[in-house]
Structure formats: C-alpha cells, structure tokens
Scaffold this motif. Structure first.
Motif, short mmCIF file in Angstrom:
data_model
loop_
_atom_site.label_atom_id
_atom_site.label_comp_id
_atom_site.label_asym_id
_atom_site.label_seq_id
_atom_site.Cartn_x
_atom_site.Cartn_y
_atom_site.Cartn_z
N MET A 1 0.84 -1.20 0.00
CA MET A 1 0.00 0.00 0.00
C MET A 1 0.87 1.24 0.00
O MET A 1 1.82 1.34 0.76
N THR A 2 0.54 2.20 -0.86
CA THR A 2 1.24 3.47 -0.90
C THR A 2 0.31 4.57 -0.42
O THR A 2 -0.78 4.75 -0.97
N ASN A 3 0.72 5.31 0.61
CA ASN A 3 -0.11 6.41 1.12
C ASN A 3 0.60 7.72 0.88
O ASN A 3 1.73 7.92 1.33
N LEU A 4 -0.04 8.61 0.15
CA LEU A 4 0.51 9.93 -0.12
C LEU A 4 -0.30 10.94 0.65
O LEU A 4 -1.53 10.97 0.57
N THR A 5 0.37 11.79 1.39
CA THR A 5 -0.31 12.71 2.28
C THR A 5 -0.23 14.13 1.74
O THR A 5 0.81 14.57 1.27
N ALA A 6 -1.35 14.82 1.83
CA ALA A 6 -1.39 16.23 1.43
C ALA A 6 -0.40 17.01 2.30
O ALA A 6 -0.18 16.70 3.46
N PRO A 7 0.24 18.04 1.71
CA PRO A 7 1.29 18.76 2.41
C PRO A 7 0.87 19.39 3.72
O PRO A 7 1.64 19.43 4.66
N ASP A 17 -6.03 2.46 0.84
CA ASP A 17 -5.86 1.06 0.41
C ASP A 17 -6.84 0.68 -0.71
O ASP A 17 -7.45 -0.39 -0.69
N LEU A 18 -6.95 1.55 -1.71
CA LEU A 18 -7.93 1.35 -2.78
C LEU A 18 -7.41 0.34 -3.81
O LEU A 18 -6.32 0.51 -4.36
N VAL A 35 -3.96 1.77 -3.47
CA VAL A 35 -3.73 3.21 -3.66
C VAL A 35 -4.23 3.97 -2.43
O VAL A 35 -5.35 3.75 -1.96
N GLY A 36 -3.40 4.86 -1.94
CA GLY A 36 -3.81 5.69 -0.81
C GLY A 36 -3.22 7.09 -0.92
O GLY A 36 -2.04 7.24 -1.24
N PHE A 37 -4.04 8.10 -0.71
CA PHE A 37 -3.54 9.49 -0.69
C PHE A 37 -4.58 10.38 -0.04
O PHE A 37 -5.74 9.99 0.14
N THR A 69 -12.77 -2.73 -5.47
CA THR A 69 -12.82 -4.10 -4.96
C THR A 69 -12.60 -4.09 -3.46
O THR A 69 -13.21 -4.85 -2.71
N SER A 70 -11.73 -3.21 -3.00
CA SER A 70 -11.50 -3.02 -1.57
C SER A 70 -10.96 -1.61 -1.35
O SER A 70 -10.58 -0.92 -2.28
N GLY A 71 -10.95 -1.20 -0.09
CA GLY A 71 -10.47 0.14 0.24
C GLY A 71 -11.61 1.11 0.49
O GLY A 71 -12.79 0.77 0.30
N THR A 72 -11.27 2.31 0.90
CA THR A 72 -12.28 3.30 1.25
C THR A 72 -11.98 4.66 0.63
O THR A 72 -10.82 5.00 0.37
N VAL A 73 -13.04 5.43 0.42
CA VAL A 73 -12.95 6.81 -0.05
C VAL A 73 -13.81 7.66 0.86
O VAL A 73 -14.97 7.33 1.12
N SER A 74 -13.26 8.76 1.35
CA SER A 74 -14.03 9.69 2.17
C SER A 74 -13.84 11.10 1.62
O SER A 74 -12.72 11.57 1.46
N LEU A 75 -14.96 11.76 1.31
CA LEU A 75 -14.94 13.14 0.84
C LEU A 75 -15.70 13.99 1.85
O LEU A 75 -16.91 13.81 2.04
N GLU A 76 -14.96 14.85 2.54
CA GLU A 76 -15.51 15.68 3.60
C GLU A 76 -16.28 14.83 4.62
O GLU A 76 -17.38 15.18 5.06
#
Length: 234
Positions: A1-7, A17-18, A35-37, A69-76
């Motif tokens: 899993m790669t997690n990219l964080t906003a500055p 973990d998409l 995918v993670g960011f 298939t797996s992972g989560t997305v959260s918008l606000e």
C-alpha cells in the motif's frame, strides 16, 4: 500500500488502500493495488502514467461511477460507497464535477443551457445559479457565445463550456480525464490554466489525469500511476 499525504491542512479527500480487480476468464487483472492518498481543499493534483495503468479507473471510482474491490474513499467525511444508489447519484451531482477529453455537451442546448444543466436536479435554475453561470462564462471568455450551440463553437470553446458546467454546483471534487487531449498545444495550455484557476477559486480539489508532461509540470502537486501503484513525484 502506498499512502501519499497532502502537504498541510485538514484533508478533505482521504483514499485508503484502494484496489480494483477485474476477472478475465481464469485470470484476475489487478488494475489498482492499495492506492492511498489525501488532498486538501483547493489542491490541484496532476496524475500521469502509461496507457492502461488505471488512471481513468481511479477517477471513475473517485467519481462514484465504479466501485472499488477493496479500500475506502471519504470526501468531507462522507463515504459514498456506504450509500444506496439514489444517495450516490445525489452525492455525485452535489459534490463532484467531471470534465472529459470529449466535452459531452448536449448538441440541442445552448452554451448557457449546457452549463446550467447539472443545477436542475440539485437546486433548480435560481437567479443565483444563473448569475454564477454567467460569471463562469465571463471568466472563460464565452459571454458572447452563450446563446450558441456546441456545433457553432471551436474545440477550445466547447471544452471551456465543459469546465464551466463542471463547476456550476461548486463541487468539492473536480475530476478531469485528459481535458485537453483533443486540443492544439496553445489552446490546451489556455484551457489547462483556466481549469486550475477556476478550481482554486471554487475551493475544489482538482485531480487531473493527463499525458501531457508540460501540463503536469504546471501543477503544484504531481503523482505517477504505474502497475496499480500511485507515487508522488519529487
């Protein structure tokens, strides 16, 4: 899993973990893999990568046009994949704006009518919404063309109309898939700069998939997608 964080700042978009897999007979195709960011309000992010690497699939999932298939997305703080189909449609209309390589304007409508179209199921065409549409068209230089049909416009004018349409509902997330791919280099540069400026003004998160290295380099934040993994460019 790669997690990219906003500055900096509190992230409005959190992807964790998409993954997206497709079955092809006895074979499983792993299009996205962990995918993670995160992204802050007002950020503009360019996503590049080779053809077939999953860039459009990623945008389709974030736009709730496909399911992971797996992972989560959260918008606000909202998870669209915990919603039913009706709620997802409302979420898309109110929270997400789309710009594609092909403008997808309705040929029977004028420029102004095309821009106003997404507001119909959301708020209706109030004076406030109409004023916003006129303001957006003025910002992209299309006031004199607002009563024209798409067939009467140049390619750049059609795509600028599509940008205004995507922004009419003040989306929290703006997804652009090769938005300048069908334009000549000079027009592409103009539309590309307008897109970033208007997204920033609207306080939207802009995610733009592009094959244009020049366009990607103009973005303050750049990511690269390869073999299902998203990495941050230096």
């Amino acid at each position: 899993m790669t997690n990219l964080t906003a500055p900096s700042g509190h992230p409005a978009l959190v992807v964790q973990d998409l993954s997206r897999e497709f079955s092809n007979g006895s074979e499983t195709l792993h299009i996205l893999q962990g995918v993670g960011f995160t992204a802050n309000t007002g950020e503009a992010i360019a996503i590049t990568g080779p053809s077939g690497c999953g860039k459009s699939t990623l945008l389709q999932i974030l736009g709730v046009l496909d399911h992971p298939t797996s992972g989560t997305v959260s918008l606000e703080g909202e998870d669209p994949f915990a919603m039913d189909v009706t709620q997802q449609a409302q979420f898309r209309n109110e929270k997400i704006g789309f710009i594609f390589q092909d403008h997808h304007l309705l040929p029977q409508l004028t420029v102004l009518e095309n821009v106003l179209l997404p507001a119909l199921p959301h708020r209706g065409i109030s004076n406030e919404v109409r004023e916003r549409a006129l303001m957006l068209l003025d910002q992209v230089g299309l006031t004199a063309r607002m009563d024209h049909k798409p067939a009467q416009l140049s390619g750049g004018e059609r795509q600028r109309t599509a940008v205004c349409r995507a922004l009419i509902n003040r989306p929290r997330l703006l997804l652009a898939d090769e938005p300048t791919g069908n334009l000549d280099p000079a027009t592409a540069e103009t539309v590309g700069k307008l897109l970033v400026a208007l997204a920033l003004e609207s306080h939207s998160i802009l995610l733009c998939v592009t094959h244009s290295e020049a366009m990607a380099q103009s973005y303050p934040r750049r990511c690269y997608l390869k073999a299902g993994q998203l990495v941050e460019n230096p």
